[in-house]
Design a protein around this motif. Structure first.
Motif, PDB file in Angstrom:
ATOM      1  N   GLU A   1      -7.554  -2.952  -5.086  1.00 53.33           N
ATOM      2  CA  GLU A   1      -6.947  -4.023  -3.990  1.00 53.33           C
ATOM      3  C   GLU A   1      -6.556  -5.410  -4.440  1.00 53.33           C
TER       4      GLU A   1
ATOM      5  N   THR B   1      -7.743  -8.465   4.393  1.00 53.59           N
ATOM      6  CA  THR B   1      -8.598  -7.698   3.447  1.00 53.59           C
ATOM      7  C   THR B   1     -10.078  -7.926   4.151  1.00 53.59           C
TER       8      THR B   1
ATOM      9  N   ALA C   1     -11.543   3.785   2.103  1.00 55.55           N
ATOM     10  CA  ALA C   1     -11.538   2.478   1.542  1.00 55.55           C
ATOM     11  C   ALA C   1     -10.815   2.385   0.338  1.00 55.55           C
ATOM     12  N   VAL C   2     -10.210   1.342  -0.341  1.00 58.51           N
ATOM     13  CA  VAL C   2      -9.598   1.104  -1.552  1.00 58.51           C
ATOM     14  C   VAL C   2     -10.502   0.379  -2.529  1.00 58.51           C
TER      15      VAL C   2
ATOM     16  N   GLU D   1      -4.642  -2.623   1.476  1.00 54.54           N
ATOM     17  CA  GLU D   1      -5.675  -1.617   1.669  1.00 54.54           C
ATOM     18  C   GLU D   1      -5.170  -1.004   3.355  1.00 54.54           C
ATOM     19  N   SER D   2      -4.822  -0.088   3.725  1.00 56.53           N
ATOM     20  CA  SER D   2      -4.288   0.453   4.971  1.00 56.53           C
ATOM     21  C   SER D   2      -5.702   0.632   5.687  1.00 56.53           C
ATOM     22  N   THR D   3      -5.558   0.194   6.883  1.00 58.38           N
ATOM     23  CA  THR D   3      -6.632   0.190   7.950  1.00 58.38           C
ATOM     24  C   THR D   3      -6.034   1.064   9.176  1.00 58.38           C
TER      25      THR D   3
ATOM     26  N   THR E   1       0.898  -0.998   0.038  1.00 57.22           N
ATOM     27  CA  THR E   1       0.074   0.152  -0.180  1.00 57.22           C
ATOM     28  C   THR E   1       0.791   1.231   0.071  1.00 57.22           C
TER      29      THR E   1
END
Length: 328
Positions: free
Chosen positions: A125, A146, A119-120, A111-113, A76
């Motif tokens: 993703e 994910t 959101a991506v 996807e970075s959380t 990411t």
């Protein structure tokens, strides 16, 4: 009727029982109830002892009788710790480096959380994660990080053996069915809120017990969807909709979650609370604090540790095992 929770108290001298069939012994329990102080007891229902002592099934083919290291591969541009650092070849070289350093599992995420992250889109993703999964799953056990069913399906097709869903099936209504149909294993994490807002004002009645109850519901939901219990791992979700005090309350008594009867994963690596307590503003300077948290959790029998610094964690575990006289 007041619900009672029994936490096994680790016993460094050995103990009467082995926790989850692993390396930690215990002889007594901490009785926890809402609104009352904890107290030590030794007489508990037989079914509680059975749930706490039963050996856990393997995860991705790895036995749970020793601590396992899950290396983080972020593909990411915006992860809080190493966003954009490993994108040149889709994270493949970094994954191979982590394998060489001793990672038992690679957790690949597109996807970075992190708090505040957006959101991506699904196609993006998948495009980020699929090449790394396809390349690295031939060399190590691979999990995909994910929240989305379509991404999970693509990842399992590419070679991932586990879906690590930080929402615990709360984000995508189709995720439970997707995992069940794929035959993959799953890690169900607890989070309060979404990354965009989860740290705005997290609130609990009793964070340790509230998270326990939420994880129990997630396990039941997974089983109802057709996912066998022997394919389920849980994660209390350090830093996901939790303050520093919430994180510490969970970590102090994290052995409680063994009562859920499945392997437990801890993902505390480089989290903000480590920097706050340890005086490390930059995430990459939080590895010593992460190792301290990891070893404290290992002492409570936690089986899987999701970390950025695989080499440092491996070294710390080797010393911990040598000091206590266990085989490396």
């Amino acid at each position: 009727m007041t619900t009672q929770y029994f936490r096994p108290v680790p016993d460094i001298s050995g103990g009467r029982w082995r926790l989850a069939g692993g390396w930690t012994g215990f002889s007594s329990f901490e009785l926890l109830t809402r609104g009352a102080p904890p107290r030590i007891v030794t007489d508990v229902p037989s079914e509680v002892i059975a749930a706490l002592t039963a050996p856990r099934p393997p995860v991705l083919g790895l036995s749970m009788d020793a601590p396992r290291i899950m290396g983080i591969v972020n593909v990411t541009p915006d992860s809080f710790s190493d966003g954009g650092h490993w994108n040149a070849d889709g994270g493949i070289a970094h994954g191979r480096e982590l394998i060489a350093e001793g990672a038992h599992i690679l957790d690949i995420g597109g996807e970075s959380t992190r708090p505040g992250a957006a959101a991506v889109p699904v196609p993006e993703e998948i495009a980020r994660t699929r090449p790394a999964i396809a390349a690295l799953s031939a060399e190590a056990a691979v999990s995909v990080d994910t929240r989305k069913a379509q991404v999970a399906r693509a990842a399992v097709t590419a070679g991932a053996g586990m879906v690590n869903d930080v929402s615990g099936f709360d984000f995508d209504p189709g995720m439970a069915a997707a995992v069940a149909e794929s035959g993959a294993e799953v890690c169900l994490m607890h989070a309060q809120g979404l990354p965009e807002n989860m740290q705005d004002d997290p609130c609990y009645g009793d964070v340790l017990l509230d998270v326990y109850d939420a994880l129990a519901l997630r396990i039941a939901r997974a089983e109802a969807a057709g996912i066998p219990r022997d394919r389920i791992v849980i994660d209390p979700g350090i830093g996901f909709g939790k303050t520093l005090e919430h994180n510490l309350a969970i970590l102090r008594r994290i052995s409680l979650y063994h009562a859920l009867g499945v392997p437990v994963l801890l993902g505390a690596s480089r989290k903000r609370f480590i920097g706050t307590i340890g005086g490390a503003g930059e995430a990459v300077r939080r590895d010593p604090g992460t190792l301290a948290v990891t070893l404290a959790a290992v002492q409570q029998g936690i089986q899987i540790h999701r970390v950025h610094d695989v080499a440092g964690t491996r070294q710390g575990l080797a010393l911990w095992q040598a000091i206590r006289g266990a085989e490396a």
